[in-house]
Design a protein around this motif. Structure first.
Motif: not given
Ligand SMILES: NC(=O)c1ccc[n+]([C@@H]2O[C@H](COP(=O)([O-])OP(=O)(O)OC[C@H]3O[C@@H](n4cnc5c(N)ncnc54)[C@H](OP(=O)(O)O)[C@@H]3O)[C@@H](O)[C@H]2O)c1
Length: 375
Positions: A191-208, A212-223
């Motif tokens: 989500s806009l407040v949790e972007r850590n997967i951009e470091r490793e997981h997104i490039p890995a997913a694109q390569e492999l 990707i099916t993101p969960w808590s895209p609204l940070a549990g309703g916060f956004l």
């Protein structure tokens, strides 16, 4: 840009076609203190299916199994088992004192699957998720078990949720080398407040070849913007009020309030709700196939379904990107175009490849994102 739930997209390198928004059902049932009663859950399910949605996410222990029970009933009552892509998960343990009633070993996977099939009133799962890394089970045991389940017809595809990227890469590479069924997707918090997967997981997913099916895209309703800052405490109505004392779920940090302020400003500028803009941002990030939405009320679902019907203007998107960007961290901060130039002897690097590999996806220029080849 996909604008409708029936604008289906294949999941990873597979032939499985799914809606761009997946219906999350962790909120089906009130056992956890913040979900929806059966009547509302059924309305949410019906509305999603009527709108063309085909992708439903649950887990064996969501609301103590009630989520799967309800889904099994709704799917059977509507007669839509063949039409939906039904995803559920194993890993968590619902039997205290029994170490093999949880985790990712073969014994638990078979046990968990039998329970899910019974509650969901079906004889196969379309997408079976490893829910979280258990830190102990060898990857060979996991992929060999899931491979057998695909070949035996009990599941159609499998993927990993909440696992380190190195574990995913090892699993996918072994599966490929050994001629076993491959993973098709990853499920991770994004989500806009949790972007850590951009470091490793997104490039890995694109390569492999993983969707990707993101969960808590609204940070549990916060956004959604319904919480208010008051000396760093959220005041609002919803799940986060009830879970804020648990550090794993507390979203009320100074950083997050700052991102929310900008989100609300951007949303007002384009006359959309903050939830719609936050979901749109996630759904259109590189590597994202289908965003898992959640709703405890019909009005929330209606709001969220509209999130894929527009584009965020580039300059407003950049404001959101910049404010929520990850802090530079080792070793990623040295994978920059300057360093690449030192390797290529100053010759020009293919701009799409350079941006994909050497910049976090959110920092890629929009022109480069638009050129990204479709998997
Ligand atoms: N793999 C995993 O580890 C994992 C973990 C978590 C979730 N998931 C999956 O992802 C799905 C979605 O997760 P999530 O529920 O955390 O997603 P989310 O989109 O971050 O939060 C959804 C919650 O926000 C509130 N909300 C949603 N839309 C709203 C709107 N338009 N206006 C105001 N409030 C709104 C509702 O809660 P309130 O009414 O209570 O405010 C709703 O239940 C789950 O159902 C589950 O399938 C997977």
């Amino acid at each position: 840009m996909r604008t409708n739930l029936n604008d289906y997209i294949t999941l990873g390198r597979s032939g499985l076609r799914v809606s761009p928004l997946c219906l999350g059902t962790m909120t089906f049932g009130t056992e956890w203190g913040w979900g929806a009663e059966e009547k509302t859950a059924r309305e949410v399910f019906d509305r999603y299916v009527d709108a063309g949605g085909n992708f439903i996410d649950t887990a064996d222990l969501y609301t103590e199994g009630h989520s799967e029970d309800l889904l099994g009933k709704f799917i059977s009552d509507r007669g839509v088992r063949d039409r939906v892509v039904l995803a559920t998960k194993f890993t968590f343990n619902g039997d205290a004192g029994n170490p093999n009633a949880g985790g990712n070993g073969r014994k638990n996977i078979y046990r968990a699957l039998e329970g899910s099939l019974r509650r969901l009133q079906t004889d196969y799962i379309d997408l079976y998720w490893l829910h979280a890394w258990d830190t102990v089970t060898p990857v060979e045991e996991v992929i060999s078990t899931l491979n057998d389940l695909v070949r035996g017809g009990k599941i159609r595809h499998y993927g990993f949720s909440d696992t380190p990227a190195w574990y995913v890469a090892r699993a996918q590479t072994l599966a490929e080398k050994e001629g076993k069924e491959r993973l098709v997707a990853l499920q991770l918090e994004y989500s806009l407040v949790e972007r850590n997967i951009e470091r490793e997981h997104i490039p890995a997913a694109q390569e492999l070849g993983l969707g990707i099916t993101p969960w808590s895209p609204l940070a549990g309703g916060f956004l959604s913007g319904k919480y208010r800052r008051q000396e760093n405490t959220g005041v609002g109505e919803g799940r986060l009020e009830k879970t804020k004392d648990n550090p794993a779920f507390n979203q009320f940090s100074d950083r997050n309030w700052g991102i929310l302020d900008e989100l609300v400003t951007v949303a007002n500028e384009i006359s959309k709700s903050p939830a719609q803009v936050a979901l749109n941002w996630v759904a259109t990030q590189p590597g994202i196939t289908s965003t898992i939405i959640g709703a405890t009320k019909m009005a929330q679902l209606e709001d969220n379904l509209k999130s894929i019907e527009f584009e965020i203007p580039a300059e407003l998107r950049k404001r959101l990107d910049d404010l929520s960007a990850l802090e530079p961290a080792h070793p990623y901060k040295i994978f920059n175009p300057e360093m690449q130039g030192m390797m290529s002897g100053g010759t020009r690097v293919n701009p799409w490849l350079a941006a994909r590999v050497y910049a976090p996806p959110s920092q890629q220029p929009l022109s480069v994102r638009a050129q990204a080849p479709k998997k």
